[in-house]
Design a protein around this motif. Structure first.
Motif, mmCIF file in Angstrom:
data_model
loop_
_atom_site.group_PDB
_atom_site.id
_atom_site.type_symbol
_atom_site.label_atom_id
_atom_site.label_comp_id
_atom_site.label_asym_id
_atom_site.label_seq_id
_atom_site.Cartn_x
_atom_site.Cartn_y
_atom_site.Cartn_z
ATOM 1 N N PRO A 236 0.832 -1.214 0.000
ATOM 2 C CA PRO A 236 0.000 0.000 0.000
ATOM 3 C C PRO A 236 0.868 1.268 0.000
ATOM 4 O O PRO A 236 1.972 1.260 0.519
ATOM 5 C CB PRO A 236 -0.774 -0.123 1.310
ATOM 6 N N LEU A 237 0.345 2.312 -0.584
ATOM 7 C CA LEU A 237 1.039 3.596 -0.661
ATOM 8 C C LEU A 237 2.426 3.450 -1.281
ATOM 9 O O LEU A 237 3.376 4.112 -0.886
ATOM 10 C CB LEU A 237 1.151 4.240 0.733
ATOM 11 N N LYS A 238 2.543 2.519 -2.235
ATOM 12 C CA LYS A 238 3.798 2.257 -2.952
ATOM 13 C C LYS A 238 4.933 1.831 -2.010
ATOM 14 O O LYS A 238 6.110 2.056 -2.295
ATOM 15 C CB LYS A 238 4.223 3.469 -3.770
ATOM 16 N N SER A 239 4.568 1.221 -0.892
ATOM 17 C CA SER A 239 5.585 0.786 0.078
ATOM 18 C C SER A 239 6.361 -0.427 -0.404
ATOM 19 O O SER A 239 7.416 -0.749 0.150
ATOM 20 C CB SER A 239 4.929 0.477 1.426
ATOM 21 N N THR A 240 5.861 -1.127 -1.417
ATOM 22 C CA THR A 240 6.574 -2.267 -1.998
ATOM 23 C C THR A 240 6.768 -2.078 -3.505
ATOM 24 O O THR A 240 6.923 -3.039 -4.236
ATOM 25 C CB THR A 240 5.800 -3.574 -1.737
ATOM 26 N N TYR A 241 6.757 -0.817 -3.920
ATOM 27 C CA TYR A 241 6.840 -0.493 -5.343
ATOM 28 C C TYR A 241 8.304 -0.429 -5.769
ATOM 29 O O TYR A 241 8.908 0.643 -5.871
ATOM 30 C CB TYR A 241 6.142 0.840 -5.596
ATOM 31 N N LEU A 242 8.879 -1.597 -6.028
ATOM 32 C CA LEU A 242 10.279 -1.675 -6.412
ATOM 33 C C LEU A 242 10.480 -1.127 -7.828
ATOM 34 O O LEU A 242 9.533 -1.041 -8.619
ATOM 35 C CB LEU A 242 10.767 -3.121 -6.341
ATOM 36 N N LEU A 243 11.707 -0.781 -8.160
ATOM 37 C CA LEU A 243 12.006 -0.205 -9.464
ATOM 38 C C LEU A 243 11.605 -1.106 -10.638
ATOM 39 O O LEU A 243 11.117 -0.596 -11.654
ATOM 40 C CB LEU A 243 13.494 0.146 -9.552
ATOM 41 N N PRO A 244 11.790 -2.436 -10.560
ATOM 42 C CA PRO A 244 11.313 -3.271 -11.673
ATOM 43 C C PRO A 244 9.815 -3.138 -11.919
ATOM 44 O O PRO A 244 9.367 -3.212 -13.069
ATOM 45 C CB PRO A 244 11.691 -4.692 -11.224
ATOM 46 N N LEU A 245 9.023 -2.937 -10.863
ATOM 47 C CA LEU A 245 7.589 -2.725 -11.049
ATOM 48 C C LEU A 245 7.325 -1.394 -11.736
ATOM 49 O O LEU A 245 6.435 -1.294 -12.592
ATOM 50 C CB LEU A 245 6.864 -2.760 -9.695
ATOM 51 N N TYR A 246 8.086 -0.378 -11.364
ATOM 52 C CA TYR A 246 7.923 0.936 -11.983
ATOM 53 C C TYR A 246 8.300 0.877 -13.467
ATOM 54 O O TYR A 246 7.622 1.468 -14.319
ATOM 55 C CB TYR A 246 8.792 1.950 -11.244
#
Length: 294
Positions: free
Chosen positions: A236-246
């Motif tokens: 949630p809130l991009k707390s696990t939004y790693l660079l590969p996902l971006y």
């Protein structure tokens, strides 16, 4: 005869060379070119110079957040995974009953851990009514919102990464078994304890393997995608939004291949710099056979 042998050798390696050039070298170099373009897959790439990188470092708050999360993830998972892999390898190095079964059982997670099925299973294990909260309820502990809290969400995917310690463990185990047993016998005769033997004999002799695992696990951690994508989708809130996902979102959801390529090259630069630092530092703590150091 010699010419024929060279021709046959070249014929055998040609499929690999062609595959390397077409599927690795060309995409690698072409992505560098795309990072300086505006390319949406629907039209020809348009040269924009360094605008993608300027936006990345000056106006993209999502990139800043994603980079921070990625660094936290890498510097959390790699030390924990290596420490746990070495700990299990030391235990499995003893001659215990059914030792081959245990070695296989501990290696299996490294084979299955990166699969989609395991990521889905992990999501159900840590769900509000999952196995973890059911186990906590037995001890009277209230259910924890593993995916709704940013800190807990990052912990769940970190734990999944650490659970996949089998490959590093096998390499550690091979290194431990290659150590000359006479060194241990001499230390025990001199009255050294288990911790002293481990610190002054085992650790120095396996530092090349520690260094190898450190590099490999760091590179792999920076490339992590399946777990965060399937389990939390970056929230949630991009707390696990790693660079590969971006990178994935920019490339295949927003169709902004130029900007995605720029992010990918920044990620490559970070990994390269950290690898070079590791190689530089290895001169001070990695000991190879035949080294003469004061």
């Amino acid at each position: 005869m010699g010419g024929e042998s060279r021709f046959m050798g070249l014929a055998y390696v040609m499929p690999y060379i062609v595959g390397l050039l077409i599927f690795t070298a060309f995409p690698f170099l072409y992505s560098f070119y795309l990072s300086f373009t505006d390319y949406s897959l629907m039209s020809e790439p348009t040269w924009v110079g360094t605008k993608n990188y300027e936006k990345l470092f000056t106006r993209d708050r999502t990139f800043d957040k994603s980079l921070k999360v990625t660094l936290i993830y890498v510097f959390s998972t790699v030390p924990l995974k290596l420490a746990f892999a070495l700990f299990i390898a030391v235990i499995l190095n003893y001659r215990l009953k059914f030792i081959n079964f245990f070695r296989t059982a501990y290696y299996v997670p490294s084979i299955l851990g990166g699969s989609i099925a395991i990521a889905v299973l992990w999501r159900y294990i840590f769900a509000d009514t999952g196995l973890v909260n059911m186990a906590l309820a037995v001890f009277g502990i209230e259910a924890i919102n593993w995916f709704g809290d940013p800190t807990n969400a990052l912990f769940t995917i970190t734990l999944l990464r650490c659970w996949q310690f089998g490959s590093a463990m096998v390499i550690f185990l091979a290194a431990l078994q290659s150590i000359d047993k006479s060194l241990y016998e001499a230390a025990w005769i001199d009255g050294a304890g288990q911790w002293q033997v481990f610190r002054h004999i085992t650790l120095p002799l396996i530092t090349p393997v520690i260094f190898f695992n450190l590099i490999m696990q760091t590179v792999q951690a920076f490339q992590e995608f399946n777990g965060p994508y399937i389990i939390t989708e970056g929230g949630p809130l991009k707390s696990t939004y790693l660079l590969p996902l971006y990178i994935y979102d920019k490339a295949f959801r927003n169709f902004d291949m130029g900007y995605a390529s720029a992010i990918a090259w920044v990620l490559f630069a970070i990994v390269m710099v950290l690898t070079l630092i590791a190689f530089w530092s290895s001169k001070k703590w990695v000991y190879y056979a035949g080294d003469k150091r004061s």
